[in-house]
Structures are given as C-alpha cells and as structure tokens.
Write an enzyme that holds these catalytic residues in place. Structure first.
Site, PDB file in Angstrom:
ATOM      1  N   CYS A 160     -17.582  -6.547 -17.392  1.00 36.15           N
ATOM      2  CA  CYS A 160     -17.616  -7.466 -18.542  1.00 36.15           C
ATOM      3  C   CYS A 160     -16.900  -8.792 -18.278  1.00 36.15           C
ATOM      4  O   CYS A 160     -16.996  -9.722 -19.062  1.00 36.15           O
ATOM      5  CB  CYS A 160     -17.026  -6.791 -19.775  1.00 36.15           C
ATOM      6  SG  CYS A 160     -15.238  -6.532 -19.671  1.00 36.15           S
ATOM      7  N   GLU A 188       0.835  -1.216   0.000  1.00 33.30           N
ATOM      8  CA  GLU A 188       0.000   0.000   0.000  1.00 33.30           C
ATOM      9  C   GLU A 188       0.865   1.261   0.000  1.00 33.30           C
ATOM     10  O   GLU A 188       0.588   2.234   0.722  1.00 33.30           O
ATOM     11  CB  GLU A 188      -0.943   0.002   1.215  1.00 33.30           C
ATOM     12  CG  GLU A 188      -1.846  -1.210   1.310  1.00 33.30           C
ATOM     13  CD  GLU A 188      -2.941  -1.278   0.244  1.00 33.30           C
ATOM     14  OE1 GLU A 188      -3.076  -0.347  -0.572  1.00 33.30           O
ATOM     15  OE2 GLU A 188      -3.666  -2.287   0.226  1.00 33.30           O
TER      16      GLU A 188
HETATM   17 ZN    ZN Z   1     -14.993  -4.370 -18.766  1.00 31.75          ZN
END
Ligand code: ZN
Length: 179
Positions: free
Chosen positions: A140, A81
């Site tokens: 997606c 981090e």
């Molecule tokens: Zn995507």
C-alpha cells in the site's frame, strides 16, 4: 550500555547503525562493527545498506570471536544482523556491558512468520534503549511496514538475500492472510 535498533527488512536498521557509528567517530572515538559470517551477501568486509552505503566490518563465526578482536582501549561496538547469532551473544554482550562498553546492535525482530527472531527478544529485554524502525509497505506504500514476508514458499528460517523478501504493514498482512 546496550542500544538496539530493530524493525522489519528495508526499515533502515543498517543505515541507522552506520549513522550512529559515524557520529561516534566524528566525536573522536573508535568504533568497530561486527557481523555474523553468514551475512556475506554484499561484502565480507563491510556492512552494506540496501542503498549501497557501506562501512568496514569484521565477520565473526560466533559471539566469542568478537572478544578476540577488541583492542585494549575501549571502543564502541556495533553489531549488524544480530538475529543470526547464537545464544552466546547475549552473555558476551552482558559481560561487555558490565565492563562499560557502549554497544549498538541492529537486528530483525521477527522472522518471515511474524515470530520473534532467535536471540532478538533477549537483546531487546536487556537493552537500555530500543529504536523500532518501520519500512514502506510494498503493497500500500504507507511507511508503517513492520513485517518481513517471503516472496517464495521457502520454509527455512534463515534464507539470506533481500530479494527474497518484502516488507508489509499489518493491514496488508491481515488482508493477505484472509484471502
Ligand atoms: Zn500496507
């Protein structure tokens, strides 16, 4: 030598850092992982991946504190981090690099607005090796997400907590901003 592991949230940066630190230890060398105190979301004394794999770490308030924890013998230094550290981390790492330490840094390259995150551009510039990881796009499903976006309308740059974010790819980001 400074090596940087970067990419979006959920791209496996901490997992890769832990993997590399374990390789170092299997080779019989010592390694210490540091993280900024701000990131105590899962554990104060460990770096923890989203899959709940973990490895001991030391939380520090600032970069100078790292120096206090270094033993006399050379160790490999891991930093998780890194984007949450202030500018002084750049100078501290440059100095340790000069002294011959191997340093493996993991950090987010961009904030939730797709802007370079804090000191990360400087760390990427001085690194001798850069690994840029990508996450699975939450829209997606393609494994090419490089952006971390917020699920909410919070506008603070530092909003800690994985559940506040999702990773998305460039295509899906473009579609989202057109709408
Ligand atoms: Zn995507």
């Amino acid at each position: 030598m400074i090596e940087v592991i970067t990419g979006s949230m959920f791209s496996g940066k901490t997992s890769e850092l832990i993997r590399q630190i374990r390789v170092v230890r299997r080779g019989g060398k010592q390694a210490i992982i540091f993280k900024p105190e701000i990131d105590n979301r899962y554990s104060k004394d460990c770096v923890v991946t989203h899959d709940k794999d973990e490895e001991k770490s030391i939380s520090v308030k600032n970069a100078c504190e790292i120096l206090k924890h270094l033993p006399k013998d050379k160790v490999v230094i891991g930093i998780d981090e890194a984007q949450f550290f202030d500018n002084s981390l750049v100078d501290v790492l440059k100095e340790l690099n000069k002294q011959g330490y191997r340093i493996i840094v993991a950090g987010l390259d961009m904030d939730y607005n797709q802007e370079p995150f804090g000191i990360m551009p400087a760390l990427l510039a001085i690194a001798s090796e850069v690994t840029k990881l990508k996450a699975i796009c939450s829209i997606c499903g393609e494994p090419n997400a490089m952006y971390s976006v917020r699920k909410t309308d919070e506008t603070e740059t530092v909003l800690v907590g994985a559940d506040q974010y999702k990773a998305i790819c460039a295509n899906c980001l473009n579609k989202a901003t057109k709408n």
